[in-house]
Design a protein around this motif. Structure first.
Motif, PDB file in Angstrom:
ATOM      1  N   CYS A  59       0.835  -1.214   0.000  1.00 25.03           N
ATOM      2  CA  CYS A  59       0.000   0.000   0.000  1.00 25.03           C
ATOM      3  C   CYS A  59       0.863   1.254   0.000  1.00 25.03           C
ATOM      4  O   CYS A  59       0.591   2.213  -0.734  1.00 25.03           O
ATOM      5  CB  CYS A  59      -0.943  -0.007   1.203  1.00 25.03           C
ATOM      6  N   TYR A  60       1.933   1.259   0.816  1.00 28.81           N
ATOM      7  CA  TYR A  60       2.849   2.409   0.794  1.00 28.81           C
ATOM      8  C   TYR A  60       3.416   2.624  -0.598  1.00 28.81           C
ATOM      9  O   TYR A  60       3.607   3.761  -1.037  1.00 28.81           O
ATOM     10  CB  TYR A  60       4.028   2.177   1.741  1.00 28.81           C
ATOM     11  N   GLY A  61       3.742   1.502  -1.251  1.00 33.26           N
ATOM     12  CA  GLY A  61       4.305   1.625  -2.598  1.00 33.26           C
ATOM     13  C   GLY A  61       3.389   2.444  -3.495  1.00 33.26           C
ATOM     14  O   GLY A  61       3.829   3.387  -4.166  1.00 33.26           O
ATOM     15  N   HIS A  62       2.119   2.113  -3.472  1.00 33.11           N
ATOM     16  CA  HIS A  62       1.193   2.863  -4.326  1.00 33.11           C
ATOM     17  C   HIS A  62       0.995   4.291  -3.821  1.00 33.11           C
ATOM     18  O   HIS A  62       0.833   5.214  -4.623  1.00 33.11           O
ATOM     19  CB  HIS A  62      -0.131   2.105  -4.446  1.00 33.11           C
ATOM     20  N   LEU A  63       1.030   4.467  -2.511  1.00 29.21           N
ATOM     21  CA  LEU A  63       0.953   5.827  -1.949  1.00 29.21           C
ATOM     22  C   LEU A  63       2.134   6.669  -2.438  1.00 29.21           C
ATOM     23  O   LEU A  63       1.969   7.825  -2.873  1.00 29.21           O
ATOM     24  CB  LEU A  63       0.947   5.737  -0.421  1.00 29.21           C
ATOM     25  N   ILE A  64       3.305   6.077  -2.394  1.00 25.38           N
ATOM     26  CA  ILE A  64       4.508   6.818  -2.785  1.00 25.38           C
ATOM     27  C   ILE A  64       4.504   7.104  -4.283  1.00 25.38           C
ATOM     28  O   ILE A  64       4.852   8.204  -4.721  1.00 25.38           O
ATOM     29  CB  ILE A  64       5.767   6.027  -2.356  1.00 25.38           C
ATOM     30  N   GLN A  65       4.070   6.126  -5.085  1.00 29.39           N
ATOM     31  CA  GLN A  65       3.973   6.387  -6.529  1.00 29.39           C
ATOM     32  C   GLN A  65       2.990   7.524  -6.812  1.00 29.39           C
ATOM     33  O   GLN A  65       3.239   8.373  -7.671  1.00 29.39           O
ATOM     34  CB  GLN A  65       3.536   5.120  -7.270  1.00 29.39           C
ATOM     35  N   ALA A  66       1.887   7.538  -6.076  1.00 30.45           N
ATOM     36  CA  ALA A  66       0.918   8.629  -6.240  1.00 30.45           C
ATOM     37  C   ALA A  66       1.545   9.955  -5.813  1.00 30.45           C
ATOM     38  O   ALA A  66       1.345  10.999  -6.458  1.00 30.45           O
ATOM     39  CB  ALA A  66      -0.341   8.340  -5.428  1.00 30.45           C
ATOM     40  N   GLY A  67       2.316   9.913  -4.734  1.00 34.68           N
ATOM     41  CA  GLY A  67       2.983  11.126  -4.260  1.00 34.68           C
ATOM     42  C   GLY A  67       3.962  11.663  -5.288  1.00 34.68           C
ATOM     43  O   GLY A  67       4.004  12.875  -5.556  1.00 34.68           O
ATOM     44  N   VAL A  68       4.738  10.765  -5.889  1.00 32.98           N
ATOM     45  CA  VAL A  68       5.685  11.196  -6.912  1.00 32.98           C
ATOM     46  C   VAL A  68       4.937  11.764  -8.120  1.00 32.98           C
ATOM     47  O   VAL A  68       5.326  12.785  -8.687  1.00 32.98           O
ATOM     48  CB  VAL A  68       6.610  10.021  -7.320  1.00 32.98           C
ATOM     49  N   ALA A  69       3.845  11.118  -8.494  1.00 33.49           N
ATOM     50  CA  ALA A  69       3.047  11.618  -9.621  1.00 33.49           C
ATOM     51  C   ALA A  69       2.538  13.026  -9.325  1.00 33.49           C
ATOM     52  O   ALA A  69       2.588  13.918 -10.180  1.00 33.49           O
ATOM     53  CB  ALA A  69       1.879  10.672  -9.903  1.00 33.49           C
ATOM     54  N   ARG A  70       2.091  13.205  -8.112  1.00 29.03           N
ATOM     55  CA  ARG A  70       1.597  14.532  -7.728  1.00 29.03           C
ATOM     56  C   ARG A  70       2.735  15.545  -7.762  1.00 29.03           C
ATOM     57  O   ARG A  70       2.599  16.656  -8.290  1.00 29.03           O
ATOM     58  CB  ARG A  70       0.981  14.441  -6.319  1.00 29.03           C
ATOM     59  N   GLY A  71       3.846  15.160  -7.185  1.00 25.62           N
ATOM     60  CA  GLY A  71       4.992  16.070  -7.134  1.00 25.62           C
ATOM     61  C   GLY A  71       5.496  16.430  -8.519  1.00 25.62           C
ATOM     62  O   GLY A  71       5.881  17.568  -8.782  1.00 25.62           O
ATOM     63  N   ARG A  72       5.476  15.464  -9.419  1.00 22.59           N
ATOM     64  CA  ARG A  72       6.038  15.687 -10.754  1.00 22.59           C
ATOM     65  C   ARG A  72       5.057  16.375 -11.692  1.00 22.59           C
ATOM     66  O   ARG A  72       5.369  16.642 -12.850  1.00 22.59           O
ATOM     67  CB  ARG A  72       6.478  14.359 -11.357  1.00 22.59           C
ATOM     68  N   LEU A  92       3.073  13.962   2.718  1.00 26.98           N
ATOM     69  CA  LEU A  92       2.501  12.794   3.401  1.00 26.98           C
ATOM     70  C   LEU A  92       3.166  11.510   2.893  1.00 26.98           C
ATOM     71  O   LEU A  92       3.548  10.629   3.676  1.00 26.98           O
ATOM     72  CB  LEU A  92       0.993  12.782   3.131  1.00 26.98           C
ATOM     73  N   ALA A  93       3.315  11.394   1.576  1.00 25.99           N
ATOM     74  CA  ALA A  93       3.934  10.197   0.996  1.00 25.99           C
ATOM     75  C   ALA A  93       5.387  10.088   1.439  1.00 25.99           C
ATOM     76  O   ALA A  93       5.886   8.989   1.741  1.00 25.99           O
ATOM     77  CB  ALA A  93       3.826  10.241  -0.526  1.00 25.99           C
ATOM     78  N   VAL A  94       6.062  11.210   1.484  1.00 24.66           N
ATOM     79  CA  VAL A  94       7.465  11.197   1.914  1.00 24.66           C
ATOM     80  C   VAL A  94       7.567  10.778   3.383  1.00 24.66           C
ATOM     81  O   VAL A  94       8.448  10.000   3.765  1.00 24.66           O
ATOM     82  CB  VAL A  94       8.113  12.575   1.681  1.00 24.66           C
ATOM     83  N   ARG A  95       6.652  11.270   4.198  1.00 26.71           N
ATOM     84  CA  ARG A  95       6.668  10.854   5.621  1.00 26.71           C
ATOM     85  C   ARG A  95       6.451   9.349   5.746  1.00 26.71           C
ATOM     86  O   ARG A  95       7.075   8.686   6.573  1.00 26.71           O
ATOM     87  CB  ARG A  95       5.580  11.592   6.404  1.00 26.71           C
ATOM     88  N   ALA A  96       5.556   8.814   4.904  1.00 15.70           N
ATOM     89  CA  ALA A  96       5.344   7.356   4.932  1.00 15.70           C
ATOM     90  C   ALA A  96       6.622   6.626   4.536  1.00 15.70           C
ATOM     91  O   ALA A  96       7.001   5.629   5.150  1.00 15.70           O
ATOM     92  CB  ALA A  96       4.194   6.973   3.998  1.00 15.70           C
ATOM     93  N   ALA A  97       7.288   7.136   3.520  1.00 13.79           N
ATOM     94  CA  ALA A  97       8.541   6.511   3.079  1.00 13.79           C
ATOM     95  C   ALA A  97       9.608   6.617   4.166  1.00 13.79           C
ATOM     96  O   ALA A  97      10.372   5.674   4.408  1.00 13.79           O
ATOM     97  CB  ALA A  97       9.018   7.167   1.789  1.00 13.79           C
ATOM     98  N   ASP A  98       9.652   7.756   4.829  1.00 12.80           N
ATOM     99  CA  ASP A  98      10.614   7.901   5.937  1.00 12.80           C
ATOM    100  C   ASP A  98      10.336   6.872   7.014  1.00 12.80           C
ATOM    101  O   ASP A  98      11.247   6.276   7.588  1.00 12.80           O
ATOM    102  CB  ASP A  98      10.520   9.316   6.537  1.00 12.80           C
ATOM    103  N   HIS A  99       9.054   6.686   7.281  1.00 12.77           N
ATOM    104  CA  HIS A  99       8.664   5.679   8.278  1.00 12.77           C
ATOM    105  C   HIS A  99       9.113   4.280   7.848  1.00 12.77           C
ATOM    106  O   HIS A  99       9.629   3.496   8.664  1.00 12.77           O
ATOM    107  CB  HIS A  99       7.145   5.696   8.494  1.00 12.77           C
ATOM    108  N   VAL A 100       8.947   3.969   6.571  1.00 12.27           N
ATOM    109  CA  VAL A 100       9.376   2.651   6.072  1.00 12.27           C
ATOM    110  C   VAL A 100      10.876   2.484   6.285  1.00 12.27           C
ATOM    111  O   VAL A 100      11.341   1.432   6.750  1.00 12.27           O
ATOM    112  CB  VAL A 100       9.010   2.487   4.581  1.00 12.27           C
ATOM    113  N   CYS A 101      11.633   3.524   5.955  1.00  9.31           N
ATOM    114  CA  CYS A 101      13.092   3.440   6.125  1.00  9.31           C
ATOM    115  C   CYS A 101      13.452   3.249   7.605  1.00  9.31           C
ATOM    116  O   CYS A 101      14.388   2.518   7.941  1.00  9.31           O
ATOM    117  CB  CYS A 101      13.769   4.696   5.584  1.00  9.31           C
ATOM    118  N   GLU A 102      12.705   3.897   8.449  1.00  8.63           N
ATOM    119  CA  GLU A 102      12.942   3.784   9.894  1.00  8.63           C
ATOM    120  C   GLU A 102      12.589   2.375  10.382  1.00  8.63           C
ATOM    121  O   GLU A 102      13.360   1.734  11.086  1.00  8.63           O
ATOM    122  CB  GLU A 102      12.060   4.822  10.615  1.00  8.63           C
ATOM    123  N   ALA A 103      11.411   1.897   9.961  1.00 11.53           N
ATOM    124  CA  ALA A 103      10.918   0.619  10.490  1.00 11.53           C
ATOM    125  C   ALA A 103      11.622  -0.580   9.871  1.00 11.53           C
ATOM    126  O   ALA A 103      11.815  -1.601  10.535  1.00 11.53           O
ATOM    127  CB  ALA A 103       9.410   0.507  10.250  1.00 11.53           C
TER     128      ALA A 103
END
Lengths: 658, 658
Positions: B168-181, B191-202
């Motif tokens: 689910c994060y994967g799709h969230l992050i892809q959506a975030g990148v699409a929005r950003g780009r 929000l997507a970046v914070r989720a990714a940061d959390h993944v890197c942390e966890a």
């Protein structure tokens, strides 16, 4: 309990000179005892297989398969679950799937037939030991399950879709009937009857208005009704069969068709959904139809069975084209490499067709029994009886890996026979079928005796009006097509009275010959009949053309277009890489050279090719012919039932025509 | 955030005369932005599809598909789950499967590209409304899920096998990148970046040493690393890819192969297991390999992709031969009637092949993208964009029933397009792919511009050294094979400098012709190149032989032996009962009559037969030829992507040869 059936037949079996060793002589050992029908079955007390293919398989069952299953149900925790219930620890320690009790019961059914057949006292003691572990688990009202209803477990009947409680009872009751019909009424039989009484109480009119996700209770209840003479069990089976097909179970991802709850079985034109479920249901419905005189239901079951044989059955007799949902495909959808063809569906098809054979006397059902016994049921166990196929592919594209002999396998992912499975319905199903094989050989009617399956055997045939005849069958079938039947006993009061000996001529048998007193007659498929006042020593010979033959598929079976198979008598043969010395995926067969029989082997002219790598396997004709012939030669085919006994291999039943 | 990529390219897109309406102009709108590779992609800010097949599909996406998906994710409760978390009622009221969040995110990715592509303000408002519902669900440490971790729910990461949290994060992050780009950094991107940061942390070094049962996070993290310029996301993707394949997820009935945890992806010779999982993983690994310069990993991914195309891919480009486990079969096991060929696997194959195209410049990958876009991705949506295929069979034996338009369907049992599914990954996957189609048309390198896919379009191509050229493409492809490219803008400082225009010549195109200044040259498959100092108004024409052609299968594809298909240009055609007036199951085609093209239709000589009932469909040759010819005639074939748009039908791509 009072059993009209037992009262009627007890004398015949215990007094007859040819009865073999039913160690208590309590009953005729009938797996199926319909109240009416065109033919009457013979039981294990009346037919003893004495040699050949089926005798060897029964020996393997005695010496290896049953004990193997006993060891594994213990090891998997399926028997110790009963101990855990008694110890009060079941909720936290239960092992196995929701239906694991059923495999203990199915094993016990196999043991019951085997004890009846052989009088094996050691096995009888082990059987009683199992009973002693199970009996304390039965609750006061007859309920019996290791999965539901105890503290910490889900409540009884809280998951009819997947809970399998009634399915488990079905196998318990079948085991109980087997025990009753061989050893006689005992604690285990009474236990099974109490469970059935509970089912009638809980699911009868006014009780839970639903059915079990997996049919099986129906066929068991009708048989228990026959055994006990108590109609209430049959009435309960009728309730289950009438309730099913109206969506009571609710929907699931596979659709209600999966468990035959989308349409009543009497309105079903051809089988759909989960194959074993569909076949068990049909077998129970056939029993019900016969005993209640419901001709419409019997016609529906017969029609759907014949349609399924015509359009949804593999050459091997295997049923179930889909791995997903273990289900039937649509018409003519019979992929070789994705054949599911579950061993249990084979067993269930044998059960169903035997019932329809007895009901109708139609040879097509005996043909189906034979095809399925030789090519599905016999394929499952390994040569040493310690590993089994759960599914039976007709084309193995990649050599399998040998499963760990100490680990259960996933049911469908194993490409070689495995010692046991997480879901292990098949090994015990094979064991109970093999133990009761004798009952498939012959039947009687008022006019005489019918031989349906061919094996060396001693047969005691009570014709029904007090007359009893004895037959000895000698044959090397299926290696050889000669079946010699000798009349070895005619009751003295019967000398001079005519009766009819009928011998099945399989549909594949062109130019079969019947010889009586040295006089040969060409006989067509169906039943060849000899009516006379037989005397002891009279011999009737049937000569079936057991020679290798090409078998072609109907044009509608897309999956094997342009391919041919070889059959020999009732056996489907196959090409195995072990013999070819190369992958069967790139082999083709030259049908201009007929199959050659040499020293017991069947050889065909095979061309092997070298497969060039291509980047894309579709294109103009020139691009898609990358195969260079590497070798041509006569290669041995082997019986399909024996494949993969020599280690991992690729294999195909249908071979591309060169 | 600081984005080197954005800093590098911002000027080019905002200053260029042909840039279309990225409504903020924030970025080039690149779905994939590799750090290195043979070719550099163009984004939605640089390629505008202006007419024809793909433009029509994009219009359908704008006008129907995306709104349809918005309506359904709401109706299915997958968006209201977020509201329920905020309301504190999620544990008791959650709806949908464990991965339902992902479909909201995938929809948002589609909307993000679409907003970027069209500047649709109303859609942008709806997007923001979704963000407002999701944002409050994100926990302080970045964790975000409606399925796990709240009171009454299972703990976070307690079921990595099936929980799909990282998926689910994967799709969230892809959506975030699409929005950003497209729109630029905003609350959702953060929000997507914070989720990714959390993944890197966890899941970083020292964190949970495991992976997700469904790959997807890998491809997303590498792209986020490219977007943000922060290597830690790529490092995390590397950790996931290196960890996978060592059995960390444990075993399941399908085997660890199902989720590619049986062997590391860099040691995998050909794809196995769940198709979408395998393809997403390979796409992420390709991204990682390119950005880290890991040539060995890139070679492994390329090799396994080419092997999968060569031996485990349908004519349509579809992947996944098994319904069971939604998985790849073994080599050449490609049953038409049981083709799973999931729409999402088509999308994932397009993603993967596009990445390998950019990495290598090899036309085979662009060919695969084209084949799969036209024959899998475009097949999924109905003509009106309100129903979708989840699986894509190549042979429909029984006419389907029209699914209830108010009910979600089971994913694989529907034989007609359905409005939505209980597991509904495909509709949103089609929507995001169609919205970003522009990015597949062209690329650049230092030498010039490459045209990979053919559609009428306006292209702004920054060559990378400051030079930017504009191209206009006019074509009726795939109806017609003429592709006309006009140079419409050459930066003034660049007059007289040579550059190369490359046009893909598909592998199927024999005798393609390239015309420059009226001079025709025959060109082979691969890339046809013209190098010159182009002037505004210069025209290059590629003429592809878009005519109907027979396509034959490799002899190893048993399932379609003796059958032939018809292709026309990139389109696979099929025979539908709607045109035949009879079931396609009993039709065969006469290949001595070439396909005829008449008024835009393709006709072949078809023989229909009457199928006699047979009791057993296997036997001697004479017995298995029960088909009587009932009719012969020229019958229209239709593009496979359009089948079943006229109601229930039977259909086949591969037709038996008469």
């Amino acid at each position: 309990m009072s059993s009209p059936e037992r009262a009627r037949t007890l004398g015949a079996t215990t007094e007859a000179p040819l009865t073999h060793l039913l160690h208590t002589g309590a009953d005729r050992g009938l797996p199926v005892a319909p109240a009416s029908g065109r033919l009457r079955p013979l039981g294990l007390g009346e037919v003893q297989i004495t040699g050949g293919f089926w005798a060897d398989l029964q020996k393997l069952n005695s010496s290896a398969m049953i004990e193997h299953c006993e060891k594994w149900v213990e090891r998997m925790g399926w028997t110790t679950n009963f101990d855990s219930v008694v110890a009060g620890t079941i909720a936290e320690s239960r092992r196995g799937r929701e239906f694991s009790d059923s495999d203990v019961y199915k094993l016990m059914e196999a043991m019951a037939w085997e004890i009846g057949r052989t009088g094996d006292h050691a096995m009888d003691a082990r059987f009683e030991a199992l009973v002693a572990r199970i009996a304390p688990v039965q609750e006061a009202d007859g309920y019996l399950s290791t999965k539901f209803g105890r503290p910490g477990q889900q409540p009884r009947y809280s998951d009819l879709q997947w809970g399998h409680e009634l399915y488990c009872y079905g196998h318990l009751i079948q085991a109980g009937v087997a025990r009753g019909r061989t050893t006689g009424e005992d604690e285990f039989v009474r236990l099974a009857v109490r469970a059935a009484d509970h089912v009638c109480e809980a699911f009868g009119t006014g009780g839970i208005d639903n059915v079990c996700g997996h049919p099986e209770i129906e066929v068991a209840l009708v048989e228990l009704s026959r055994y006990t003479g108590d109609r209430k069990y049959r009435d309960q089976a009728q309730l289950f069969i009438d309730r099913r097909g109206h969506g009571r179970l609710g929907d699931i991802e596979f659709g209600a068709q999966y468990f035959q709850d989308d349409a009543p079985v009497r309105d079903t034109a051809i089988m759909t959904g989960h194959s074993v479920r569909a076949l068990y249901l049909a077998a129970g419905a056939a029993d019900l139809a016969v005993d209640t005189g419901d001709g419409e239901l019997l016609a529906a079951i017969t029609s759907q069975t014949l349609a399924t044989l015509a359009r949804r059955t593999y050459l091997t007799g295997g049923m179930g084209a889909h791995h997903e949902g273990e289900s039937f495909g649509v018409d003519y959808e019979l992929p070789s490499d994705r054949a599911y063809s579950e061993t249990c569906a084979g067993v269930a098809s044998v059960m169903l067709n035997q019932r329809l054979l007895l009901a109708s006397g139609e040879a097509a059902h005996a043909d189906a029994v034979e095809r399925t016994l030789f090519n599905v049921v016999a394929t499952s166990p390994s040569q040493d009886g310690t590993a089994f196929y759960y599914t039976n592919t007709l084309h193995q594209r990649v050599p399998g890996t040998i499963p760990d002999e100490d680990e259960p396998s996933a049911r469908a992912s194993s490409s070689l026979r495995a010692p046991f499975f997480e879901v292990s319905c098949c090994p015990t199903n094979v064991a109970r079928t093999v133990a009761s094989l004798g009952s498939y050989l012959a039947s009687v009617d008022d006019a005489g005796v019918q031989l349906h399956q061919f094996a060396s055997a001693q047969i005691l045939a009570p014709l029904g009006d007090g007359r009893t005849v004895g037959l000895s069958v000698e044959t090397r079938y299926p290696d050889d097509g000669l079946i010699r039947v000798t009349v070895i006993d005619v009751p003295s009061e019967d000398q001079g009275a005519e009766w009819t000996l009928s011998l099945r001529v399989p549909a594949w048998a062109e130019r079969a010959v019947l010889r009586v007193d040295g006089e040969a007659t060409s006989v067509a498929s169906g039943y060849a009949q000899v009516t006379r006042a037989f005397a002891v020593g009279d011999v009737v010979e049937l000569e079936l053309p057991v020679v290798a033959r090409w078998t072609w598929p109907d044009a509608r079976v897309d999956a094997v277009r342009g391919q041919v198979a070889v059959e020999r008598g009732p056996l489907v043969l196959c090409l195995e890489s072990t013999d070819l010395g190369a992958s069967v995926n790139i082999a083709s067969v030259d049908t201009s050279v007929p199959p050659i029989e040499l020293d017991g082997a069947v050889l065909v002219q095979v061309t092997t090719t070298e497969a060039a790598d291509v980047a894309w396997p579709f294109g103009a004709a020139a691009e898609t012919d990358p195969l260079q012939v590497t070798d041509r030669g006569l290669i041995s085919l082997v019986p399909y039932h024996s494949w993969a006994n020599r280690g991992p291999s690729t294999m195909r039943v249908w071979m591309p025509v060169a």
